[in-house]
Scaffold this active site. Structure first.
Site, PDB file in Angstrom:
ATOM      1  N   LYS A 235      10.797  -3.340  -2.169  1.00 30.31           N
ATOM      2  CA  LYS A 235       9.646  -2.952  -1.352  1.00 30.31           C
ATOM      3  C   LYS A 235      10.005  -2.782   0.119  1.00 30.31           C
ATOM      4  O   LYS A 235       9.280  -2.136   0.867  1.00 30.31           O
ATOM      5  CB  LYS A 235       8.507  -3.959  -1.503  1.00 30.31           C
ATOM      6  CG  LYS A 235       8.750  -5.312  -0.888  1.00 30.31           C
ATOM      7  CD  LYS A 235       7.556  -6.231  -1.110  1.00 30.31           C
ATOM      8  CE  LYS A 235       7.772  -7.604  -0.511  1.00 30.31           C
ATOM      9  NZ  LYS A 235       7.849  -7.584   0.949  1.00 30.31           N
ATOM     10  N   ASP A 236      11.139  -3.384   0.555  1.00 30.69           N
ATOM     11  CA  ASP A 236      11.565  -3.274   1.948  1.00 30.69           C
ATOM     12  C   ASP A 236      12.528  -2.118   2.185  1.00 30.69           C
ATOM     13  O   ASP A 236      12.931  -1.882   3.330  1.00 30.69           O
ATOM     14  CB  ASP A 236      12.255  -4.571   2.396  1.00 30.69           C
ATOM     15  CG  ASP A 236      11.316  -5.766   2.395  1.00 30.69           C
ATOM     16  OD1 ASP A 236      10.104  -5.566   2.623  1.00 30.69           O
ATOM     17  OD2 ASP A 236      11.798  -6.883   2.161  1.00 30.69           O
TER      18      ASP A 236
ATOM     19  N   ARG B 203      -1.447  -3.757   4.387  1.00 34.49           N
ATOM     20  CA  ARG B 203      -2.095  -3.518   3.091  1.00 34.49           C
ATOM     21  C   ARG B 203      -2.900  -4.734   2.670  1.00 34.49           C
ATOM     22  O   ARG B 203      -4.068  -4.604   2.244  1.00 34.49           O
ATOM     23  CB  ARG B 203      -1.037  -3.184   2.027  1.00 34.49           C
ATOM     24  CG  ARG B 203      -1.600  -3.155   0.602  1.00 34.49           C
ATOM     25  CD  ARG B 203      -0.497  -3.052  -0.428  1.00 34.49           C
ATOM     26  NE  ARG B 203       0.463  -4.146  -0.343  1.00 34.49           N
ATOM     27  CZ  ARG B 203       0.291  -5.339  -0.883  1.00 34.49           C
ATOM     28  NH1 ARG B 203      -0.827  -5.628  -1.539  1.00 34.49           N
ATOM     29  NH2 ARG B 203       1.223  -6.279  -0.772  1.00 34.49           N
ATOM     30  N   ARG B 204      -2.297  -5.909   2.762  1.00 32.08           N
ATOM     31  CA  ARG B 204      -3.018  -7.120   2.371  1.00 32.08           C
ATOM     32  C   ARG B 204      -4.208  -7.366   3.280  1.00 32.08           C
ATOM     33  O   ARG B 204      -5.271  -7.812   2.819  1.00 32.08           O
ATOM     34  CB  ARG B 204      -2.067  -8.325   2.384  1.00 32.08           C
ATOM     35  CG  ARG B 204      -1.029  -8.280   1.269  1.00 32.08           C
ATOM     36  CD  ARG B 204       0.019  -9.352   1.424  1.00 32.08           C
ATOM     37  NE  ARG B 204       0.984  -9.316   0.327  1.00 32.08           N
ATOM     38  CZ  ARG B 204       2.234  -9.740   0.411  1.00 32.08           C
ATOM     39  NH1 ARG B 204       2.690 -10.236   1.564  1.00 32.08           N
ATOM     40  NH2 ARG B 204       3.036  -9.678  -0.617  1.00 32.08           N
TER      41      ARG B 204
ATOM     42  N   ARG C 103       4.625 -14.257  10.633  1.00 33.03           N
ATOM     43  CA  ARG C 103       6.000 -13.956  10.247  1.00 33.03           C
ATOM     44  C   ARG C 103       6.658 -15.246   9.813  1.00 33.03           C
ATOM     45  O   ARG C 103       6.103 -16.316   9.941  1.00 33.03           O
ATOM     46  CB  ARG C 103       6.770 -13.355  11.434  1.00 33.03           C
ATOM     47  CG  ARG C 103       6.339 -11.966  11.866  1.00 33.03           C
ATOM     48  CD  ARG C 103       6.722 -10.889  10.867  1.00 33.03           C
ATOM     49  NE  ARG C 103       8.134 -10.983  10.453  1.00 33.03           N
ATOM     50  CZ  ARG C 103       9.161 -10.501  11.146  1.00 33.03           C
ATOM     51  NH1 ARG C 103       8.948  -9.885  12.301  1.00 33.03           N
ATOM     52  NH2 ARG C 103      10.399 -10.616  10.694  1.00 33.03           N
TER      53      ARG C 103
ATOM     54  N   ARG D 261       5.635 -20.095   6.149  1.00 27.17           N
ATOM     55  CA  ARG D 261       4.278 -19.600   5.870  1.00 27.17           C
ATOM     56  C   ARG D 261       3.457 -20.625   5.086  1.00 27.17           C
ATOM     57  O   ARG D 261       2.276 -20.806   5.349  1.00 27.17           O
ATOM     58  CB  ARG D 261       4.356 -18.265   5.131  1.00 27.17           C
ATOM     59  CG  ARG D 261       5.026 -17.180   5.968  1.00 27.17           C
ATOM     60  CD  ARG D 261       5.026 -15.844   5.260  1.00 27.17           C
ATOM     61  NE  ARG D 261       5.856 -14.877   5.975  1.00 27.17           N
ATOM     62  CZ  ARG D 261       5.629 -13.572   5.999  1.00 27.17           C
ATOM     63  NH1 ARG D 261       4.601 -13.057   5.370  1.00 27.17           N
ATOM     64  NH2 ARG D 261       6.437 -12.770   6.654  1.00 27.17           N
TER      65      ARG D 261
ATOM     66  N   CYS E 292       7.031   1.205   4.587  1.00 20.68           N
ATOM     67  CA  CYS E 292       6.689   0.069   3.730  1.00 20.68           C
ATOM     68  C   CYS E 292       5.625  -0.824   4.348  1.00 20.68           C
ATOM     69  O   CYS E 292       5.095  -1.710   3.685  1.00 20.68           O
ATOM     70  CB  CYS E 292       7.936  -0.741   3.395  1.00 20.68           C
ATOM     71  SG  CYS E 292       8.799  -1.416   4.825  1.00 20.68           S
TER      72      CYS E 292
END
Length: 312
Positions: A80-81, A128-129, A146, A152, A240
């Site tokens: 995805k990156d 997106r989230r 980040r 996180r 992305c």
């Protein structure tokens, strides 16, 4: 004695964990030594948000430079990156079997998205989230975060946030999936194109022995699904970090794809769903998967996706 196969990776705990899994498979397949080469990327050193950094390529560029310079023989990316545009002199040598593509909510007190209190503080670094959360719970206070997975999770365990949203695949690879209080179904929360999958990138020409190892790592269905999803991004000319979700799956020889573009405030979205029958040899099937992604993206563009959301 042959030289060890050198595998390039980022230095985060997640990157090292997933690269370690690939290294074990390479070691078994080759019967030789494997060396892990840690590379520092822009995404690792900058504390700016991914969207402000441009998203695309901030984790991949340094790895690609190391590969081209001959400092390693292959590199492991989170697919995805990885930018959708090909890198000169490089190719994706293998796409292993995909892990869970869903997003996971990690909330205090076992809460779910529906049961979070009004005004709850939720962290994510993904536009997106953000859009998906706002579309369901516009009352939430969203924080741009980040850091690695432990950092996180620490925002929740330390009480500064009520919840964070992370990729289920990353949690699983670190043995932390039990921290999730809810897994979002892809039908309602499509994840980033390629999420849950890895990409093994190599130079265009590799020794025959390494080519054989790559063949053993390849999972054809995962590559086809990810190809269709990433073709949506490529056609949209989106990075992305764009608010785009895509989910492809294979049912027998039928490839099905749904792609969605969101406005950042979550108030609007556009979706396109298409399918086709997979036929012919592997190369022809890759072309069909790419065509399917382009078809979905063209429908989104015709419906106004470029005006709805920042795609670049």
């Amino acid at each position: 004695m042959s030289a060890p196969i050198r595998i390039g990776t980022r230095g985060s705990a997640l990157a090292l964990a997933q690269t370690g899994q690939i290294a074990d498979r390479v070691r078994r397949a080759s019967g030789g030594e494997v060396e892990i080469v840690t590379v520092t990327t822009e995404g690792d050193t900058s504390r700016a948000s991914l969207s402000s950094l441009g998203g695309t390529g901030v984790f991949a560029s340094a790895l690609r430079e190391a590969l081209l310079a001959g400092e390693c023989d292959l590199v492991v990316h989170s697919l995805k990156d990885l930018p959708t545009a090909p890198a000169e002199g490089l190719r994706i040598g293998a796409v292993p079997k995909r892990a869970d593509a869903r997003d996971a909510l990690i909330a205090r007190d076992g809460l779910t998205l529906a049961t979070l209190p009004e005004g709850a503080r939720v962290g994510t670094g993904s536009p997106r989230r953000v859009a998906q959360l706002r579309s369901v719970r516009p009352d939430l206070v969203l924080s741009d975060i980040r850091g690695n997975i432990d950092t996180r999770l620490g925002f929740v365990h330390g009480g500064s946030l009520d919840a964070v949203v992370l990729a289920a695949a990353g949690l699983g690879r670190l043995g932390r999936l039990d921290a999730a209080t809810e897994l979002f179904e892809l039908s309602a929360h499509p994840s980033a194109p390629g999420q849950g999958a890895l990409a093994i990138e190599v130079r265009e020409r590799v020794p025959a022995a390494l080519a054989g190892v790559l063949q053993g790592l390849e999972h054809a269905s995962t590559r086809l699904a990810a190809t269709a999803e990433r073709a949506v991004l490529a056609r949209l000319e989106a990075g992305c970090a764009a608010p785009v979700g895509a989910t492809a799956l294979i049912d027998s020889d039928l490839l099905l794809l749904t792609a969605t573009v969101y406005s950042i405030d979550g108030s609007r979205s556009l979706s396109a769903s298409h399918g086709l029958v997979l036929e012919g040899p592997p190369a022809a099937r890759i072309e069909l998967a790419t065509e399917l992604g382009h078809r979905a993206a063209d429908e989104l563009l015709e419906a106004g996706a470029a005006e709805l959301a920042p795609l670049r």
